[in-house]
Scaffold this motif. Structure first.
Motif, PDB file in Angstrom:
ATOM      1  N   ALA A 103       0.823  -1.200   0.000  1.00 20.38           N
ATOM      2  CA  ALA A 103       0.000   0.000   0.000  1.00 20.38           C
ATOM      3  C   ALA A 103       0.862   1.256   0.000  1.00 20.38           C
ATOM      4  O   ALA A 103       0.549   2.247  -0.679  1.00 20.38           O
ATOM      5  CB  ALA A 103      -0.930  -0.009   1.225  1.00 20.38           C
ATOM      6  N   GLN A 104       1.972   1.214   0.734  1.00 17.74           N
ATOM      7  CA  GLN A 104       2.899   2.351   0.729  1.00 17.74           C
ATOM      8  C   GLN A 104       3.489   2.566  -0.657  1.00 17.74           C
ATOM      9  O   GLN A 104       3.638   3.703  -1.113  1.00 17.74           O
ATOM     10  CB  GLN A 104       4.008   2.121   1.757  1.00 17.74           C
ATOM     11  N   GLU A 105       3.843   1.464  -1.321  1.00 13.92           N
ATOM     12  CA  GLU A 105       4.356   1.582  -2.690  1.00 13.92           C
ATOM     13  C   GLU A 105       3.300   2.195  -3.602  1.00 13.92           C
ATOM     14  O   GLU A 105       3.616   3.014  -4.488  1.00 13.92           O
ATOM     15  CB  GLU A 105       4.768   0.209  -3.211  1.00 13.92           C
ATOM     16  N   ALA A 106       2.033   1.784  -3.399  1.00 11.97           N
ATOM     17  CA  ALA A 106       0.949   2.326  -4.215  1.00 11.97           C
ATOM     18  C   ALA A 106       0.809   3.827  -4.007  1.00 11.97           C
ATOM     19  O   ALA A 106       0.561   4.585  -4.949  1.00 11.97           O
ATOM     20  CB  ALA A 106      -0.363   1.615  -3.869  1.00 11.97           C
ATOM     21  N   GLU A 107       0.973   4.266  -2.762  1.00  2.62           N
ATOM     22  CA  GLU A 107       0.906   5.700  -2.468  1.00  2.62           C
ATOM     23  C   GLU A 107       2.040   6.439  -3.182  1.00  2.62           C
ATOM     24  O   GLU A 107       1.840   7.503  -3.770  1.00  2.62           O
ATOM     25  CB  GLU A 107       1.026   5.926  -0.956  1.00  2.62           C
ATOM     26  N   LYS A 108       3.252   5.862  -3.143  1.00  2.00           N
ATOM     27  CA  LYS A 108       4.421   6.522  -3.730  1.00  2.00           C
ATOM     28  C   LYS A 108       4.356   6.609  -5.245  1.00  2.00           C
ATOM     29  O   LYS A 108       4.783   7.600  -5.842  1.00  2.00           O
ATOM     30  CB  LYS A 108       5.690   5.790  -3.304  1.00  2.00           C
ATOM     31  N   ASN A 109       3.878   5.523  -5.875  1.00  2.00           N
ATOM     32  CA  ASN A 109       3.898   5.546  -7.347  1.00  2.00           C
ATOM     33  C   ASN A 109       2.608   6.076  -7.980  1.00  2.00           C
ATOM     34  O   ASN A 109       2.413   5.994  -9.191  1.00  2.00           O
ATOM     35  CB  ASN A 109       4.224   4.164  -7.915  1.00  2.00           C
ATOM     36  N   GLY A 110       1.724   6.600  -7.138  1.00  2.00           N
ATOM     37  CA  GLY A 110       0.556   7.301  -7.673  1.00  2.00           C
ATOM     38  C   GLY A 110      -0.679   6.457  -7.899  1.00  2.00           C
ATOM     39  O   GLY A 110      -1.724   7.002  -8.308  1.00  2.00           O
ATOM     40  N   ILE A 111      -0.603   5.157  -7.636  1.00  2.00           N
ATOM     41  CA  ILE A 111      -1.785   4.316  -7.844  1.00  2.00           C
ATOM     42  C   ILE A 111      -2.957   4.801  -7.001  1.00  2.00           C
ATOM     43  O   ILE A 111      -4.103   4.811  -7.445  1.00  2.00           O
ATOM     44  CB  ILE A 111      -1.475   2.839  -7.492  1.00  2.00           C
TER      45      ILE A 111
END
Length: 299
Positions: free
Chosen positions: A77-85
């Protein structure tokens, strides 16, 4: 979908596991900056049926697996926040729907609690259903028999069955011979007892023989079926009857409680959307957006 499930779990935990969340959370797993607490695990378990929840709480390995899954999900979820998803309209809609699903579920549980019918209403509904549906409580006549099976279709198996039949006719104990000789191990230890059964329960040859047995004729001749050779002994017969209300009251009351609550829920849902306006054109436009199916291309 990962993010929407995570949000749903968190909200459900906040709404349902209030007793567990009142205490100070204890960290059960750390990876980088991510911490998973006992409250997170309990929130995830709130999605499971009560019996599965209890088993998980008694199993440290299961709790560990849940904690590691939550940590991986949180990192994703953190990765999703960072990459704009997380900023896409579709994902935002999924997150909102997940939140609404959890909150509406908890609200309905609250609604059920405040609209639970009393015992008198439940019994009245159950008795009314019982009176209005007499055929639902009819049970056919049943016969109780025991049998000895000698498996196979060989001269030896038939000879063994004939020998046992002769011993029984000579006064030998049927149950004892069944325990020692029957190849039907599912009931041999019970003396071959098959319990009470309605007509049509067994294979045709067996069933026909059972129908011809009685107190006056309690022992069959050899009966050949696809399983081998049988010797059948009559024990008792119960006539067809209608179950008394008291025999089915527990199940009827449980079903009645479910039905009455379901009716209340339906009334609530109808009241909520009674003024809804359906935009048929918008719904049809959604169907028109389906991608066309391409014709197969020859190679």
């Amino acid at each position: 979908m990962k993010m929407s499930r995570q949000l749903g779990v968190a909200v459900l935990g906040l709404c349902v596991v209030t007793g567990a969340l009142a205490a100070q959370p204890a960290v059960v797993l750390e990876v980088g900056t991510v911490k998973v607490t006992d409250q997170d695990v309990r929130a995830e378990l709130a999605l499971a049926p009560p019996s599965a929840r209890e088993r998980a709480l008694d199993n440290p390995a299961t709790l560990k697996q849940i904690a590691t899954t939550l940590a991986a999900r949180r990192l994703l979820a953190q990765e999703a926040e960072k990459n704009g998803i997380a900023n896409s309209a579709e994902v935002k809609a999924q997150v909102q729907i997940a939140k609404e699903r959890v909150l509406s579920t908890v609200r309905m549980e609250q609604f059920d609690a405040s609209h639970t019918p009393d015992a008198k209403a439940v019994e009245a509904y159950a008795r009314d259903y019982y009176r209005s549906n007499p055929k639902a409580f009819e049970v056919p006549g049943e016969t109780k028999v025991s049998h000895i099976l000698i498996a196979g279709d060989t001269p030896e198996s038939k000879a063994k069955a004939e020998k046992l039949l002769a011993e029984i006719k000579g006064g030998a104990d049927f149950a004892k011979l069944a325990k020692e000789n029957s190849d039907d191990k599912s009931n041999a230890e019970k003396g071959g007892d098959l319990g009470y059964s309605p007509a049509g329960r067994f294979v045709p040859e067996f069933d026909k023989t059972v129908a011809g047995l009685s107190k006056d004729k309690p022992l069959s001749d050899l009966v050949k079926t696809q399983f081998g050779w049988h010797i059948i002994q009559f024990a008792d017969k119960r006539p067809a009857r209608t179950l008394a209300f008291e025999e089915v009251s527990d199940k009827l009351k449980a079903d009645s409680m479910t039905k009455l609550l379901s009716d209340k829920r339906l009334e609530k849902n109808k009241a909520l959307i009674k003024d809804a306006k359906i935009h048929e054109d918008a719904l049809k436009a959604m169907g028109a957006e389906k991608p066309a199916v391409s014709a197969p291309v020859k190679k």
